[in-house]
Design a protein around this motif. Structure first.
Motif, mmCIF file in Angstrom:
data_model
loop_
_atom_site.group_PDB
_atom_site.id
_atom_site.type_symbol
_atom_site.label_atom_id
_atom_site.label_comp_id
_atom_site.label_asym_id
_atom_site.label_seq_id
_atom_site.Cartn_x
_atom_site.Cartn_y
_atom_site.Cartn_z
ATOM 1 N N ARG A 191 1.088 -1.343 0.203
ATOM 2 C CA ARG A 191 0.021 -0.033 0.002
ATOM 3 C C ARG A 191 0.787 1.168 0.020
ATOM 4 O O ARG A 191 0.585 2.333 -0.593
ATOM 5 C CB ARG A 191 -0.945 -0.021 1.129
ATOM 6 C CG ARG A 191 -1.962 1.142 1.131
ATOM 7 C CD ARG A 191 -3.056 0.911 2.270
ATOM 8 N NE ARG A 191 -3.689 -0.234 2.300
ATOM 9 C CZ ARG A 191 -4.789 -0.297 1.538
ATOM 10 N NH1 ARG A 191 -5.289 0.597 0.819
ATOM 11 N NH2 ARG A 191 -5.661 -1.387 1.593
ATOM 12 N N LYS A 192 1.934 1.215 0.852
ATOM 13 C CA LYS A 192 2.762 2.454 0.804
ATOM 14 C C LYS A 192 3.477 2.702 -0.190
ATOM 15 O O LYS A 192 3.695 3.702 -0.906
ATOM 16 C CB LYS A 192 3.936 2.042 1.835
ATOM 17 C CG LYS A 192 3.507 2.392 3.208
ATOM 18 C CD LYS A 192 4.384 2.184 4.412
ATOM 19 C CE LYS A 192 3.936 2.481 5.720
ATOM 20 N NZ LYS A 192 4.610 2.136 6.706
ATOM 21 N N LYS A 226 12.300 18.631 -7.385
ATOM 22 C CA LYS A 226 13.046 17.555 -7.267
ATOM 23 C C LYS A 226 12.999 16.991 -5.775
ATOM 24 O O LYS A 226 13.183 15.859 -5.638
ATOM 25 C CB LYS A 226 14.325 17.857 -7.729
ATOM 26 C CG LYS A 226 15.296 16.693 -7.681
ATOM 27 C CD LYS A 226 16.758 17.114 -8.467
ATOM 28 C CE LYS A 226 17.723 15.986 -8.323
ATOM 29 N NZ LYS A 226 19.059 16.123 -8.857
ATOM 30 N N PHE A 227 13.233 17.910 -4.930
ATOM 31 C CA PHE A 227 12.984 17.632 -3.336
ATOM 32 C C PHE A 227 11.817 16.895 -3.028
ATOM 33 O O PHE A 227 11.786 15.960 -2.352
ATOM 34 C CB PHE A 227 13.237 18.910 -2.645
ATOM 35 C CG PHE A 227 13.214 18.542 -1.123
ATOM 36 C CD1 PHE A 227 14.630 18.159 -0.470
ATOM 37 C CD2 PHE A 227 12.278 18.849 -0.046
ATOM 38 C CE1 PHE A 227 14.695 17.594 0.729
ATOM 39 C CE2 PHE A 227 12.244 18.758 1.010
ATOM 40 C CZ PHE A 227 13.301 17.787 1.593
ATOM 41 N N MET A 239 9.980 9.480 -3.375
ATOM 42 C CA MET A 239 10.281 8.240 -3.714
ATOM 43 C C MET A 239 11.355 7.658 -2.532
ATOM 44 O O MET A 239 11.367 6.308 -2.602
ATOM 45 C CB MET A 239 11.167 8.330 -5.118
ATOM 46 C CG MET A 239 10.604 8.350 -6.375
ATOM 47 S SD MET A 239 9.201 7.291 -6.395
ATOM 48 C CE MET A 239 10.140 5.691 -6.638
ATOM 49 N N GLY A 240 11.966 8.576 -1.678
ATOM 50 C CA GLY A 240 12.385 7.744 -0.545
ATOM 51 C C GLY A 240 11.734 6.879 0.315
ATOM 52 O O GLY A 240 11.964 5.914 0.736
ATOM 53 N N GLU A 241 10.374 7.331 0.580
ATOM 54 C CA GLU A 241 9.132 6.502 1.215
ATOM 55 C C GLU A 241 8.782 5.473 0.339
ATOM 56 O O GLU A 241 8.756 4.448 1.254
ATOM 57 C CB GLU A 241 8.070 7.457 1.480
ATOM 58 C CG GLU A 241 8.485 8.607 2.466
ATOM 59 C CD GLU A 241 8.455 8.199 3.906
ATOM 60 O OE1 GLU A 241 8.261 7.216 4.418
ATOM 61 O OE2 GLU A 241 8.625 9.117 4.874
ATOM 62 N N CYS A 242 8.771 5.488 -0.625
ATOM 63 C CA CYS A 242 8.372 4.549 -1.644
ATOM 64 C C CYS A 242 9.569 3.135 -1.591
ATOM 65 O O CYS A 242 9.279 2.135 -1.256
ATOM 66 C CB CYS A 242 8.276 4.778 -2.924
ATOM 67 S SG CYS A 242 7.676 3.553 -4.252
ATOM 68 N N THR A 243 10.908 3.667 -1.695
ATOM 69 C CA THR A 243 11.770 2.722 -1.749
ATOM 70 C C THR A 243 12.184 1.924 -0.430
ATOM 71 O O THR A 243 12.414 0.881 -0.456
ATOM 72 C CB THR A 243 13.093 3.109 -2.367
ATOM 73 O OG1 THR A 243 13.352 4.342 -1.457
ATOM 74 C CG2 THR A 243 12.817 3.487 -3.606
ATOM 75 N N ALA A 244 11.820 2.901 0.841
ATOM 76 C CA ALA A 244 12.021 2.098 2.037
ATOM 77 C C ALA A 244 10.908 1.025 2.355
ATOM 78 O O ALA A 244 11.417 -0.012 2.539
ATOM 79 C CB ALA A 244 11.540 3.345 2.998
ATOM 80 N N TYR A 301 14.809 3.407 -8.560
ATOM 81 C CA TYR A 301 15.846 3.986 -8.250
ATOM 82 C C TYR A 301 16.511 5.018 -9.616
ATOM 83 O O TYR A 301 17.166 5.852 -9.373
ATOM 84 C CB TYR A 301 17.051 3.614 -7.553
ATOM 85 C CG TYR A 301 17.041 2.977 -6.159
ATOM 86 C CD1 TYR A 301 17.006 3.693 -5.305
ATOM 87 C CD2 TYR A 301 16.564 1.631 -6.096
ATOM 88 C CE1 TYR A 301 16.724 3.187 -3.932
ATOM 89 C CE2 TYR A 301 16.288 1.153 -4.722
ATOM 90 C CZ TYR A 301 16.526 1.898 -3.862
ATOM 91 O OH TYR A 301 16.208 1.553 -2.634
ATOM 92 N N ASP A 302 16.163 4.861 -10.732
ATOM 93 C CA ASP A 302 16.688 5.627 -11.883
ATOM 94 C C ASP A 302 15.655 5.859 -12.960
ATOM 95 O O ASP A 302 15.554 6.806 -13.402
ATOM 96 C CB ASP A 302 17.853 4.260 -12.384
ATOM 97 C CG ASP A 302 18.726 5.031 -13.320
ATOM 98 O OD1 ASP A 302 18.466 6.309 -13.651
ATOM 99 O OD2 ASP A 302 19.690 4.478 -13.738
ATOM 100 N N GLY A 303 14.703 4.768 -13.384
ATOM 101 C CA GLY A 303 13.931 4.980 -14.498
ATOM 102 C C GLY A 303 12.844 6.055 -14.066
ATOM 103 O O GLY A 303 12.399 6.692 -15.064
ATOM 104 N N VAL A 304 12.343 6.202 -12.839
ATOM 105 C CA VAL A 304 11.193 7.060 -12.682
ATOM 106 C C VAL A 304 11.703 8.442 -12.855
ATOM 107 O O VAL A 304 11.097 9.480 -12.952
ATOM 108 C CB VAL A 304 10.662 7.102 -11.332
ATOM 109 C CG1 VAL A 304 9.923 5.545 -11.021
ATOM 110 C CG2 VAL A 304 11.697 7.068 -10.012
#
Length: 274
Positions: free
Chosen positions: A182-183, A227-228, A234-239, A258-261
């Protein structure tokens, strides 16, 4: 509003790229089988990512084949399908229909009428299976429209409405992985909405369309501010992503997150600096 959740081809191994394309082609084939040629028009890389993610997590039985298609008639392409291909195809149809329905309610667009007629039967077929997802999609699209009608400039609030739509879609079933899935969906949804608004802001201002960035896009540091915002999202997403026990195709998934988006954001900022 879709297409941001894609691979960076240059940073993938050739085998990995064709693997991802195989899932994408599998989604296209599934849309065609379940909903005809019209269904293929709802195809998106975002849902291909969801298929790879769910496949890596749940490891379902997979069907792999090489075949020609209407798009690539001269060469055979890898096609990968499983039960999540069907799920993503159904979600594509539901989102496409609700998008056309929203456009029709808002502006009575001819294109929206055509879309509603084209997807009506397919929508009925898909919607009967996913009451939980459809309920949230309808509610949050309504919330999103309300915020946009109010000309809301709080990007976090507006993007969260779309985030909740994607969050519900990413939860295939309620189990031990629900919270993190969900996150991931929520923050991907927010990322998509923010990126779409960022890319379209100048055109939206010219056409007098709603955009949450319309009053700040000419300010100094606008690109850095966006960007910030995207980096935090994306930091929350990847966590959440890294907490899942993923092994198969994890390098493809990491390439995307980490790259494509960032491909379209980087391309736009590079063009502005030229």
């Amino acid at each position: 509003m879709y297409g941001y959740v894609n691979v960076n081809k240059l940073e993938l191994k050739i085998k990995e790229f064709y693997e991802f394309r195989g899932f994408y082609c599998g989604l296209c084939e599934t849309l065609g089988k379940r909903y005809g040629i019209r269904g293929r028009f709802s195809l998106s890389y975002d849902m291909a990512f969801l298929i790879v993610l769910l496949t890596s997590l749940y490891e379902p039985e997979i069907i792999t084949k090489n075949k020609r298609c209407l798009v690539h008639p001269l060469r055979k392409s890898l096609v990968i399908t499983n039960k999540f291909s069907e799920y993503a195809a159904d979600m594509n149809i539901i989102l496409a229909f609700e998008h056309f329905a929203d456009d029709y309610k808002d502006e009575k667009k001819i294109k929206a009428v055509a879309g509603l007629l084209a997807f009506k039967q397919a929508y009925k077929k898909a919607v009967s299976k996913y009451e939980r997802q459809v309920k949230v999609i309808k509610e949050e699209l309504g919330n999103l429209k309300k915020l946009e009608d109010e000309a809301c400039e709080d990007v976090e609030e507006v993007s969260a409405a779309f985030g909740r739509i994607m969050a519900e879609i990413f939860v295939y079933e309620k189990d031990n992985w629900e919270e993190d899935l969900r996150k991931i969906g929520f923050f991907i949804g927010k990322f998509i909405y923010i990126m779409d608004a960022y890319e379209d802001v100048e055109e939206d201002v010219k056409k007098e369309n709603y955009n949450p960035f319309r009053n700040i896009y000419k300010e100094d540091g606008f690109n850095e501010k966006v960007k910030f915002m995207l980096e935090v999202t994306m930091g929350e997403c990847t966590a959440a992503f890294e907490r899942l026990p993923l092994i198969k195709d994890v390098d493809i998934l990491r390439n995307i997150l980490y790259d494509g988006v960032w491909t379209k954001f980087d391309r736009r900022t590079e063009n502005e600096s030229i």
